[in-house]
Scaffold this motif. Structure first.
Motif, short mmCIF file in Angstrom:
data_model
loop_
_atom_site.label_atom_id
_atom_site.label_comp_id
_atom_site.label_asym_id
_atom_site.label_seq_id
_atom_site.Cartn_x
_atom_site.Cartn_y
_atom_site.Cartn_z
N LEU A 1 6.46 23.35 -13.05
CA LEU A 1 7.04 22.67 -14.18
C LEU A 1 6.03 21.70 -14.74
O LEU A 1 5.36 20.99 -13.99
N ILE A 2 5.88 21.70 -16.06
CA ILE A 2 5.06 20.70 -16.74
C ILE A 2 6.01 19.92 -17.64
O ILE A 2 6.73 20.49 -18.44
N ARG A 3 5.99 18.59 -17.49
CA ARG A 3 6.92 17.73 -18.20
C ARG A 3 6.17 16.81 -19.17
O ARG A 3 5.11 16.29 -18.86
N ALA A 4 6.74 16.66 -20.34
CA ALA A 4 6.24 15.68 -21.31
C ALA A 4 7.42 14.84 -21.77
O ALA A 4 8.50 15.38 -22.03
N ASP A 5 7.24 13.54 -21.85
CA ASP A 5 8.33 12.71 -22.35
C ASP A 5 8.21 12.54 -23.84
O ASP A 5 7.12 12.61 -24.41
N MET A 6 9.34 12.34 -24.49
CA MET A 6 9.36 12.34 -25.95
C MET A 6 10.33 11.32 -26.52
O MET A 6 10.89 11.51 -27.58
N ASP A 7 10.54 10.23 -25.82
CA ASP A 7 11.51 9.26 -26.30
C ASP A 7 10.89 8.26 -27.28
O ASP A 7 9.71 8.01 -27.26
N GLY A 8 11.73 7.74 -28.14
CA GLY A 8 11.33 6.66 -29.03
C GLY A 8 11.78 5.34 -28.42
O GLY A 8 12.85 5.26 -27.82
N LEU A 9 10.97 4.33 -28.54
CA LEU A 9 11.29 3.02 -27.96
C LEU A 9 11.86 2.09 -29.04
O LEU A 9 11.52 2.21 -30.21
N PRO A 10 12.70 1.14 -28.64
CA PRO A 10 13.31 0.24 -29.61
C PRO A 10 12.35 -0.86 -30.08
O PRO A 10 12.48 -2.03 -29.73
N LEU A 11 11.37 -0.43 -30.85
CA LEU A 11 10.35 -1.35 -31.36
C LEU A 11 10.11 -1.08 -32.84
O LEU A 11 10.18 0.07 -33.29
N LEU A 12 9.79 -2.11 -33.58
CA LEU A 12 9.44 -1.98 -34.99
C LEU A 12 7.96 -1.63 -35.09
O LEU A 12 7.11 -2.34 -34.56
N GLU A 13 7.65 -0.55 -35.77
CA GLU A 13 6.24 -0.19 -35.99
C GLU A 13 5.75 -0.95 -37.20
O GLU A 13 6.22 -0.73 -38.32
N ASP A 14 4.79 -1.83 -37.01
CA ASP A 14 4.29 -2.65 -38.10
C ASP A 14 2.82 -2.36 -38.40
O ASP A 14 2.05 -3.25 -38.75
N SER A 15 2.43 -1.11 -38.27
CA SER A 15 1.03 -0.73 -38.48
C SER A 15 0.63 -0.76 -39.95
O SER A 15 -0.55 -0.82 -40.27
N ILE B 1 23.30 -1.68 -29.92
CA ILE B 1 22.83 -2.34 -31.14
C ILE B 1 21.82 -1.45 -31.84
O ILE B 1 20.92 -0.89 -31.21
N GLU B 2 21.97 -1.31 -33.17
CA GLU B 2 21.00 -0.51 -33.94
C GLU B 2 19.67 -1.26 -34.02
O GLU B 2 19.63 -2.44 -34.37
N LYS B 3 18.59 -0.56 -33.67
CA LYS B 3 17.25 -1.15 -33.66
C LYS B 3 16.26 -0.15 -34.25
O LYS B 3 16.51 1.04 -34.25
N PRO B 4 15.10 -0.64 -34.69
CA PRO B 4 14.05 0.29 -35.12
C PRO B 4 13.55 1.07 -33.90
O PRO B 4 13.70 0.62 -32.76
N ALA B 5 12.97 2.24 -34.14
CA ALA B 5 12.47 3.06 -33.04
C ALA B 5 11.11 3.64 -33.42
O ALA B 5 10.87 3.98 -34.57
N MET B 6 10.23 3.72 -32.41
CA MET B 6 8.91 4.32 -32.63
C MET B 6 8.41 4.92 -31.33
O MET B 6 8.93 4.64 -30.25
N HIS B 7 7.39 5.76 -31.43
CA HIS B 7 6.73 6.31 -30.25
C HIS B 7 5.60 5.35 -29.89
O HIS B 7 4.48 5.48 -30.35
N ALA B 8 5.91 4.39 -29.06
CA ALA B 8 5.00 3.27 -28.83
C ALA B 8 3.96 3.50 -27.74
O ALA B 8 2.97 2.81 -27.71
N CYS B 9 4.17 4.40 -26.83
CA CYS B 9 3.18 4.52 -25.76
C CYS B 9 2.58 5.92 -25.67
O CYS B 9 2.23 6.39 -24.61
#
Length: 120
Positions: free
Chosen positions: A12-26, A42-50
């Motif tokens: 098995l090869i696993r990759a994670d794909m979750d979005g984190l509750p962070l605001l992307e301010d790039s 609570i509704e929050k911004p989400a991004m792929h942070a790591c």
């Protein structure tokens, strides 16, 4: 690199794909503007942070390379995109959903995680 008839058994090869509750301010045009209801309700911004984009891209790349060399290995390969990896809920949900009864239980599992604060 030639695999020389590698026997993968069930792997098995696993990759994670979750979005984190962070605001992307790039400030980039493609920056995430998505919002999600977080684990606390609570509704929050989400991004792929790591680097989850890297994780999924690497999973797809591994799949393409193994498919291109399918005459060089044998066994069963299970590719998994795991949600909610950062808070471990995704793995539990996948197990509760019958991951290893719906798909072959692996003899080996491979996963990795990227980190920007660790030397390569």
């Amino acid at each position: 690199m030639k695999l020389k008839s590698l026997a993968l058994a069930a792997s098995l090869i696993r990759a994670d794909m979750d979005g984190l509750p962070l605001l992307e301010d790039s400030g980039l045009a493609y920056a995430s503007t998505v919002k999600q209801v977080d684990i606390d309700g609570i509704e929050k911004p989400a991004m792929h942070a790591c680097g989850h984009d890297v994780h999924v891209t690497s999973l797809v790349g591994a799949a393409k390379q193994l498919a291109a060399r399918k005459d060089e290995w044998s066994g069963t390969l299970v590719l998994v995109g795991q949600p909610a990896e950062e808070r471990t809920g995704g793995a539990h949900a996948m197990m509760d959903d019958g991951l290893y009864t719906r798909f072959p239980k692996p003899d080996y599992a491979i996963a990795f995680h990227v980190a920007a604060d660790v030397p390569t």
